[in-house]
Design an enzyme around this catalytic site. Sequence first.
Site, PDB file in Angstrom:
ATOM      1  N   ASP A  17      -3.200   3.245   7.772  1.00  0.00           N
ATOM      2  CA  ASP A  17      -2.003   3.589   6.981  1.00  0.00           C
ATOM      3  C   ASP A  17      -1.670   5.073   7.060  1.00  0.00           C
ATOM      4  OD1 ASP A  17      -1.921   0.912   6.364  1.00  0.00           O
ATOM      5  OD2 ASP A  17      -2.636   1.127   4.305  1.00  0.00           O
ATOM      6  N   ASP A  34      -6.757  -6.592   2.465  1.00  0.00           N
ATOM      7  CA  ASP A  34      -6.913  -7.007   3.865  1.00  0.00           C
ATOM      8  C   ASP A  34      -8.123  -6.345   4.536  1.00  0.00           C
ATOM      9  OD1 ASP A  34      -6.090  -4.537   5.078  1.00  0.00           O
ATOM     10  OD2 ASP A  34      -3.990  -5.169   5.098  1.00  0.00           O
ATOM     11  N   ASP A  72      -7.307  -2.063  -0.275  1.00  0.00           N
ATOM     12  CA  ASP A  72      -6.373  -3.019   0.318  1.00  0.00           C
ATOM     13  C   ASP A  72      -7.160  -4.310   0.564  1.00  0.00           C
ATOM     14  OD1 ASP A  72      -4.848  -4.498   2.187  1.00  0.00           O
ATOM     15  OD2 ASP A  72      -3.987  -2.689   3.055  1.00  0.00           O
ATOM     16  N   HIS A 113      -6.606  -1.221   7.968  1.00  0.00           N
ATOM     17  CA  HIS A 113      -5.637  -0.312   8.616  1.00  0.00           C
ATOM     18  C   HIS A 113      -5.838   1.114   8.113  1.00  0.00           C
ATOM     19  CE1 HIS A 113      -3.832  -4.370   8.031  1.00  0.00           C
ATOM     20  NE2 HIS A 113      -3.548  -4.236   9.327  1.00  0.00           N
ATOM     21  N   ASP A 140      -9.787  -0.544   3.858  1.00  0.00           N
ATOM     22  CA  ASP A 140      -8.622  -1.154   4.497  1.00  0.00           C
ATOM     23  C   ASP A 140      -8.982  -1.586   5.920  1.00  0.00           C
ATOM     24  OD1 ASP A 140      -5.899  -1.684   5.257  1.00  0.00           O
ATOM     25  OD2 ASP A 140      -5.215  -0.011   4.013  1.00  0.00           O
ATOM     26  N   GLU A 173      -1.770  -5.307  -1.739  1.00  0.00           N
ATOM     27  CA  GLU A 173      -1.514  -6.234  -0.629  1.00  0.00           C
ATOM     28  C   GLU A 173      -1.946  -7.676  -0.887  1.00  0.00           C
ATOM     29  OE1 GLU A 173       0.430  -5.451   1.891  1.00  0.00           O
ATOM     30  OE2 GLU A 173       0.398  -3.248   1.908  1.00  0.00           O
ATOM     31  N   HIS A 200       4.374   0.952   4.101  1.00  0.00           N
ATOM     32  CA  HIS A 200       2.981   0.655   3.725  1.00  0.00           C
ATOM     33  C   HIS A 200       1.996   1.081   4.826  1.00  0.00           C
ATOM     34  CE1 HIS A 200       2.524  -3.738   5.427  1.00  0.00           C
ATOM     35  NE2 HIS A 200       2.850  -2.863   6.345  1.00  0.00           N
ATOM     36  N   HIS A 241       0.800  -1.226   0.000  1.00  0.00           N
ATOM     37  CA  HIS A 241       0.000   0.000   0.000  1.00  0.00           C
ATOM     38  C   HIS A 241       0.831   1.274   0.000  1.00  0.00           C
ATOM     39  CE1 HIS A 241      -4.521   0.873   0.910  1.00  0.00           C
ATOM     40  NE2 HIS A 241      -4.082   1.503  -0.154  1.00  0.00           N
TER      41      HIS A 241
END
Length: 298
Positions: free
Chosen positions: A121, A224, A222, A119, A117, A267, A134, A93
């Site tokens: 980030d 994830d 992303d 996260h 995401d 990712e 990332h 990312h």
Amino acid sequence: MGVMSVLIPKEGVDAAPMRLTEFGLETQLHALDWRVERNDKLLDCSHLRPARDPDAGIIKQPRYVAAVNQVLAEEVRAHCAKGELSLTVGGDHSLAIGSISGSIAVYGEDLCVVWVDAHADINTPETTESGNLHGCPVAFLLGLTRGQVPGFDWVEPILRKERLVYIGLRDVDAGEKRILREQGIRAFSMHEVDKYGIGRVVEMALDHVNPQRNLPIHLSFDVDALDPSVAPSTGTPVRGGLTFREGHYICEAIAETGQLVAMDLVEVNPALGDAEALEQTVKVGCSLVRCALGETLL
Ligand code: ARG
Ligand code: MN
Ligand code: MN
Ligand code: MN
């Protein structure tokens, strides 16, 4: 439909772009009437790796990541400037520093970023605990890091926090929570997805960044964000993520606005998990892109 360019940085999660291509992403997009122009300039980034790239504080490989992103930014800018939709298949990312710098160079302050995401980030060089870039791209784009990391002085931090919205968060570092709060950045975590349902969450997210639905959108997805049972081959999986349908719904709803100008799919990591996990992750990656680019269920 219009033209799309696929940019493929190799950094980090090397084999993913090729796997998506092998799995037929381009052919699938042809079937949706896109003309696909593939840009392989960053499929091999090794020539951009500096001979010496010592850590900056705890930040790893700063000059290399910066150099790859600088090239990516120019490629995305050039495609967007031609009116093409730019799809960047990662890679990790950190590449969003480059891809969003590229799209925002063309669309300016109007550009909305929908960041999907687990996260946020948004770590800065001060808050990051891992030193992995990332985990930091949003901080660069908002100008929370300016001048602190070698190689990144070319980044114009012109993304406005009012034009950024998150969906799917569930693993946010303490320092990141503080930044989100202090900056007043709108974020829909999995808690809000559970509470309101994905339909209302996407509507509220778009109401925030793009109330008239007339501004250009950069979707940074992303994998994830999806639950690990849906997309297992990824580096930082977090339980309790988006279902298969919730992930696709986000892409479909953004496609419906007709305002998508750029997308990142990041990712996917072919080195993680067995062959079955990889095929599942690559398949879901391809179908997310198809939905964002206009595939409908009926
Ligand atoms: N917050 C953690 C970090 O900064 C994890 C970031 C994960 N980011 C990602 N793009 N997978 O290291
Ligand atoms: Mn990564
Ligand atoms: Mn991410
Ligand atoms: Mn993530």
